[in-house]
Design a protein around this motif. Sequence first.
Motif, mmCIF file in Angstrom:
data_model
loop_
_atom_site.group_PDB
_atom_site.id
_atom_site.type_symbol
_atom_site.label_atom_id
_atom_site.label_comp_id
_atom_site.label_asym_id
_atom_site.label_seq_id
_atom_site.Cartn_x
_atom_site.Cartn_y
_atom_site.Cartn_z
ATOM 1 N N ASP A 156 42.725 47.094 45.840
ATOM 2 C CA ASP A 156 43.102 45.920 45.051
ATOM 3 C C ASP A 156 43.751 46.305 43.724
ATOM 4 O O ASP A 156 43.759 45.510 42.784
ATOM 5 N N PHE A 157 44.292 47.508 43.636
ATOM 6 C CA PHE A 157 44.875 48.003 42.386
ATOM 7 C C PHE A 157 45.949 47.054 41.869
ATOM 8 O O PHE A 157 45.909 46.600 40.721
ATOM 9 N N ARG A 158 46.905 46.733 42.706
ATOM 10 C CA ARG A 158 48.011 45.881 42.264
ATOM 11 C C ARG A 158 47.519 44.471 41.961
ATOM 12 O O ARG A 158 47.966 43.845 40.987
ATOM 13 N N ALA A 159 46.615 43.958 42.773
ATOM 14 C CA ALA A 159 46.090 42.608 42.541
ATOM 15 C C ALA A 159 45.343 42.543 41.209
ATOM 16 O O ALA A 159 45.447 41.544 40.478
ATOM 17 N N PHE A 160 44.586 43.593 40.891
ATOM 18 C CA PHE A 160 43.847 43.633 39.627
ATOM 19 C C PHE A 160 44.791 43.515 38.441
ATOM 20 O O PHE A 160 44.547 42.738 37.504
ATOM 21 N N TRP A 161 45.887 44.262 38.494
ATOM 22 C CA TRP A 161 46.800 44.255 37.357
ATOM 23 C C TRP A 161 47.698 43.017 37.330
ATOM 24 O O TRP A 161 48.088 42.548 36.261
ATOM 25 N N GLU A 162 48.001 42.438 38.469
ATOM 26 C CA GLU A 162 48.734 41.172 38.467
ATOM 27 C C GLU A 162 47.889 40.065 37.840
ATOM 28 O O GLU A 162 48.398 39.216 37.096
ATOM 29 N N GLU A 163 46.605 40.078 38.124
ATOM 30 C CA GLU A 163 45.710 39.098 37.511
ATOM 31 C C GLU A 163 45.628 39.309 35.999
ATOM 32 O O GLU A 163 45.613 38.344 35.220
ATOM 33 N N ALA A 164 45.578 40.574 35.580
ATOM 34 C CA ALA A 164 45.533 40.866 34.149
ATOM 35 C C ALA A 164 46.807 40.386 33.455
ATOM 36 O O ALA A 164 46.755 39.812 32.355
#
Length: 434
Positions: free
Chosen positions: A137-145
């Motif tokens: 979920d690396f990309r999802a984590f940073w898109e949410e941030a």
Amino acid sequence: MKKLLLLVFLSMLVGAASAIPEGKIRIEITPDRADSWCYAAGDSIAYDVAVTVDGKPLRGARVKYTFAREKMPACLTQQAVLAEGRIRVKTAGLSSPGFLTCRVFLLDEAGRTVAQDLAQAAVEPDRLRPMTDLPEDFRAFWEEAKAGQARIPMQPLVVRAAEWCTEEVEVYYVRLQSFRKGNYVYGYVSVPLAAGPHPAVLYLPGAGVTKIEPSLYMAEKGVITMTVGIHGIPLDMPEENYVCLKNGALYDYPLFDLDDRDRYYYKRVFMGCLRAIDYLFTRPEFDGERMMVAGGSQGGGLAIVTAALDPRVRYFVSFYPALCDHMGYLYDRAGGWPHLFDRVRTANRTARRILNSRYYDAANFARFVRVPGFFSWGYNDLSCPVTSMYSAYNVVTAPKELVLERRNGHRRSVRQNNSADEWMLRRFFGEGAR
């Protein structure tokens, strides 16, 4: 009796060291493949050691030398007397990719170290890959941030910094709200007075708590230039305030809240880098296209992170990047600054902290870089181990250039700086730009 005296004499001859004269001591260590410092796995490696005082060979000097995989304990320790001020030392090399450190200590008559230096030979560095794994979920984590950041109004406060202005450049002191309400990024933006529109570069800072100043060099060449701090503190305080913060409230800041993935110190830092780019896009002098980020050490790691996170970034420059391959130490390999899990921080090796570190590893961001980058470092850098830097560099699939200054540690030469400046200007203004 004669035999005993002979043995004593030989022992004194080998073990004694000549007195070291006053003067500038230099220890120079060079792998025997002096043109590349590079070997294949399984190759034996030799280093030529020369010791001088004021440029003259130090004959009869006694040295201790060690071999070790980069940042790991010594695997072999020996002593020798340099009859002519130099010696060649050999070792079996490495069986896998990495860097082999030869460290030499000049000893006085009492066996105390009076000077030391090191050199690191490369073993198939192009094969190094991160030991840090990529969370699903690396990309999802940073898109949410990033989405959360977008909901925070920037509320820019911009004041002309008259003391820094010149006939060619206007300088402004800037405060931007970022990450959460009441948290700010502080910086300086230097704007060319020549007719625009202009390209822009965001310079990201090295590690520590220091006073940040504006940069005028690129602005004088027609590039809007922004420098920022990362700690959410003003940049115009008295110098002693930064010293107090460095040794007090911000001491060891890279470890702050590593137990909590959403509160770790660098989450706010990464968002602050993006907020600075938000601001540059509001400047009417900016052309809205030619955006670059650049930095060294911590700033070099932040340049990789920012280039991966923000598609508005078109180019980046990364000198000896920190924040790369944190988990290397868990596999008996050098990890990057801030050395979260090295041998003196074994208590830091909790499952939660290890897992959280993956979201803040520049080597994982490097996998998503899609724009051209310029890299530069030396082989003798122990602050940002070269093993960790290659681990990030090797997973960048976008166009990239690497300029090596092999003998350098954690510093840059004039040649490195000039190469980076020329690379930047070519990207901004085309071939032939200076």
